[in-house]
Design a protein around this motif. Sequence first.
Motif, PDB file in Angstrom:
ATOM      1  N   LYS A  11      -3.795   1.714  -3.471  1.00  0.00           N
ATOM      2  CA  LYS A  11      -2.441   2.048  -3.946  1.00  0.00           C
ATOM      3  C   LYS A  11      -1.672   0.795  -4.378  1.00  0.00           C
ATOM      4  O   LYS A  11      -1.129   0.732  -5.484  1.00  0.00           O
ATOM      5  CB  LYS A  11      -1.659   2.794  -2.839  1.00  0.00           C
ATOM      6  CG  LYS A  11      -2.373   4.025  -2.304  1.00  0.00           C
ATOM      7  CD  LYS A  11      -1.594   4.694  -1.192  1.00  0.00           C
ATOM      8  CE  LYS A  11      -1.441   3.848   0.083  1.00  0.00           C
ATOM      9  NZ  LYS A  11      -2.710   3.619   0.798  1.00  0.00           N
ATOM     10  N   THR A  12      -1.632  -0.213  -3.496  1.00  0.00           N
ATOM     11  CA  THR A  12      -0.904  -1.449  -3.824  1.00  0.00           C
ATOM     12  C   THR A  12      -1.549  -2.138  -5.026  1.00  0.00           C
ATOM     13  O   THR A  12      -0.851  -2.653  -5.909  1.00  0.00           O
ATOM     14  CB  THR A  12      -0.869  -2.391  -2.602  1.00  0.00           C
ATOM     15  OG1 THR A  12      -0.125  -1.752  -1.567  1.00  0.00           O
ATOM     16  CG2 THR A  12      -0.205  -3.714  -2.941  1.00  0.00           C
ATOM     17  N   THR A  13      -2.871  -2.127  -5.070  1.00  0.00           N
ATOM     18  CA  THR A  13      -3.562  -2.742  -6.215  1.00  0.00           C
ATOM     19  C   THR A  13      -3.134  -2.059  -7.506  1.00  0.00           C
ATOM     20  O   THR A  13      -2.868  -2.723  -8.516  1.00  0.00           O
ATOM     21  CB  THR A  13      -5.092  -2.643  -6.038  1.00  0.00           C
ATOM     22  OG1 THR A  13      -5.449  -3.266  -4.797  1.00  0.00           O
ATOM     23  CG2 THR A  13      -5.832  -3.326  -7.172  1.00  0.00           C
ATOM     24  N   PHE A  50       7.968  -4.251  -2.619  1.00  0.00           N
ATOM     25  CA  PHE A  50       6.690  -4.750  -2.113  1.00  0.00           C
ATOM     26  C   PHE A  50       6.445  -4.227  -0.698  1.00  0.00           C
ATOM     27  O   PHE A  50       7.363  -4.166   0.120  1.00  0.00           O
ATOM     28  CB  PHE A  50       6.675  -6.286  -2.101  1.00  0.00           C
ATOM     29  CG  PHE A  50       6.564  -6.871  -3.472  1.00  0.00           C
ATOM     30  CD1 PHE A  50       5.322  -7.172  -4.026  1.00  0.00           C
ATOM     31  CD2 PHE A  50       7.695  -7.095  -4.240  1.00  0.00           C
ATOM     32  CE1 PHE A  50       5.216  -7.704  -5.301  1.00  0.00           C
ATOM     33  CE2 PHE A  50       7.603  -7.617  -5.517  1.00  0.00           C
ATOM     34  CZ  PHE A  50       6.355  -7.928  -6.060  1.00  0.00           C
ATOM     35  N   GLN A  51       5.190  -3.862  -0.449  1.00  0.00           N
ATOM     36  CA  GLN A  51       4.811  -3.388   0.884  1.00  0.00           C
ATOM     37  C   GLN A  51       5.112  -4.468   1.922  1.00  0.00           C
ATOM     38  O   GLN A  51       5.676  -4.199   2.968  1.00  0.00           O
ATOM     39  CB  GLN A  51       3.316  -3.043   0.874  1.00  0.00           C
ATOM     40  CG  GLN A  51       2.816  -2.423   2.153  1.00  0.00           C
ATOM     41  CD  GLN A  51       1.385  -1.921   2.001  1.00  0.00           C
ATOM     42  OE1 GLN A  51       0.819  -1.947   0.902  1.00  0.00           O
ATOM     43  NE2 GLN A  51       0.799  -1.472   3.084  1.00  0.00           N
ATOM     44  N   ASN A  52       4.726  -5.719   1.585  1.00  0.00           N
ATOM     45  CA  ASN A  52       5.111  -6.859   2.417  1.00  0.00           C
ATOM     46  C   ASN A  52       6.399  -7.407   1.814  1.00  0.00           C
ATOM     47  O   ASN A  52       6.388  -8.049   0.790  1.00  0.00           O
ATOM     48  CB  ASN A  52       4.012  -7.929   2.444  1.00  0.00           C
ATOM     49  CG  ASN A  52       3.537  -8.287   1.048  1.00  0.00           C
ATOM     50  OD1 ASN A  52       3.872  -7.614   0.080  1.00  0.00           O
ATOM     51  ND2 ASN A  52       2.789  -9.345   0.909  1.00  0.00           N
ATOM     52  N   LEU A  99       7.976   2.364  -5.693  1.00  0.00           N
ATOM     53  CA  LEU A  99       8.229   2.040  -4.284  1.00  0.00           C
ATOM     54  C   LEU A  99       6.912   2.051  -3.516  1.00  0.00           C
ATOM     55  O   LEU A  99       6.282   3.098  -3.376  1.00  0.00           O
ATOM     56  CB  LEU A  99       9.195   3.074  -3.671  1.00  0.00           C
ATOM     57  CG  LEU A  99      10.545   3.260  -4.382  1.00  0.00           C
ATOM     58  CD1 LEU A  99      11.319   4.422  -3.778  1.00  0.00           C
ATOM     59  CD2 LEU A  99      11.368   1.980  -4.301  1.00  0.00           C
ATOM     60  N   ASP A 100       6.499   0.872  -3.046  1.00  0.00           N
ATOM     61  CA  ASP A 100       5.232   0.779  -2.308  1.00  0.00           C
ATOM     62  C   ASP A 100       5.521   0.983  -0.820  1.00  0.00           C
ATOM     63  O   ASP A 100       6.133   0.128  -0.188  1.00  0.00           O
ATOM     64  CB  ASP A 100       4.589  -0.597  -2.557  1.00  0.00           C
ATOM     65  CG  ASP A 100       3.134  -0.642  -2.118  1.00  0.00           C
ATOM     66  OD1 ASP A 100       2.653   0.359  -1.546  1.00  0.00           O
ATOM     67  OD2 ASP A 100       2.485  -1.675  -2.355  1.00  0.00           O
ATOM     68  N   GLU A 101       5.084   2.103  -0.286  1.00  0.00           N
ATOM     69  CA  GLU A 101       5.298   2.461   1.124  1.00  0.00           C
ATOM     70  C   GLU A 101       6.782   2.384   1.515  1.00  0.00           C
ATOM     71  O   GLU A 101       7.142   1.679   2.467  1.00  0.00           O
ATOM     72  CB  GLU A 101       4.488   1.526   2.040  1.00  0.00           C
ATOM     73  CG  GLU A 101       3.026   1.417   1.653  1.00  0.00           C
ATOM     74  CD  GLU A 101       2.116   2.287   2.495  1.00  0.00           C
ATOM     75  OE1 GLU A 101       2.619   3.017   3.364  1.00  0.00           O
ATOM     76  OE2 GLU A 101       0.896   2.235   2.248  1.00  0.00           O
ATOM     77  N   PRO A 102       7.643   3.106   0.798  1.00  0.00           N
ATOM     78  CA  PRO A 102       9.085   2.966   1.069  1.00  0.00           C
ATOM     79  C   PRO A 102       9.498   3.444   2.456  1.00  0.00           C
ATOM     80  O   PRO A 102      10.512   2.981   2.979  1.00  0.00           O
ATOM     81  CB  PRO A 102       9.738   3.830  -0.017  1.00  0.00           C
ATOM     82  CG  PRO A 102       8.688   4.819  -0.396  1.00  0.00           C
ATOM     83  CD  PRO A 102       7.382   4.101  -0.252  1.00  0.00           C
TER      84      PRO A 102
HETATM   85 MG   LIG Z   1      -0.758  -0.910   0.155  1.00  0.00          MG
END
Ligand SMILES: [Mg+2]
Length: 198
Positions: free
Chosen positions: A39-41, A81-83, A172-175
Amino acid sequence: MEVQGVTRRFGGLIAVDDVNFTVSEHEIFGLIGPNGAGKTTLFNLITGLIPVSSGQIFYRGQKISNLSPYQIAGKGMARTFQNLRLFKDLSALENVAIALDIHNSTNLLSGILGLPGARREEERTYGEARDLLALVGLKDIENKKAGSFAYGDQRRLEIARALALRPQVLLLDEPAAGLNPTEKVTLGQLGASHLCNE
Ligand SMILES: [Mg+2]
Ligand SMILES: Nc1ncnc2c1ncn2[C@@H]1O[C@H](COP(=O)(O)OP(=O)(O)OP(=O)(O)O)[C@@H](O)[C@H]1O
């Protein structure tokens, strides 16, 4: 936005494998998958942080999969960003104001010299930053340093920063990661009431 046959390899690992989907105007599109699913990629590919190995990505009919991150952002795409990536030593207000500053027309020199136009623009920027913080429910802690925020509050601050870019597409990555059940409901309401109506 159209993602067509997008694949990304890291050496022998295929992190994203022939992904196809279309996101229409005003649509909320969810990407679901287990840890390491890619997903993030995929977000990194869409926003130009890393190049695709094959496939193409289009935004409003224009190919964006060969553009740089700033060019893609300039077309109206913002992400979180997730992080989390915040300026931890700056206040919440300053974090959002910096993101808004991209729209300002006055240059650095007029700001340094304190010319009236620059001052007016600065006041307007801080006003808008306060509105965005109110929108995500962080107005009461606008002067606290972002690094001292609880995890869920940092997430919401990232969303306020992304909204400050006045995006047409918001990724939104893992909001909801790190949010408690009440905060998740609030976030859902924010999506339903604000993002869809824009
Ligand atoms: Mg991810
Ligand atoms: N820069 C990289 N170099 C090598 N491998 C990578 C790189 N980035 C991601 N990967 C690998 O690609 C795969 C997909 O990772 P990714 O972070 O996109 O998954 P994800 O769906 O976002 O997972 P999570 O739910 O844990 O956030 C994983 O196997 C990961 O280790």
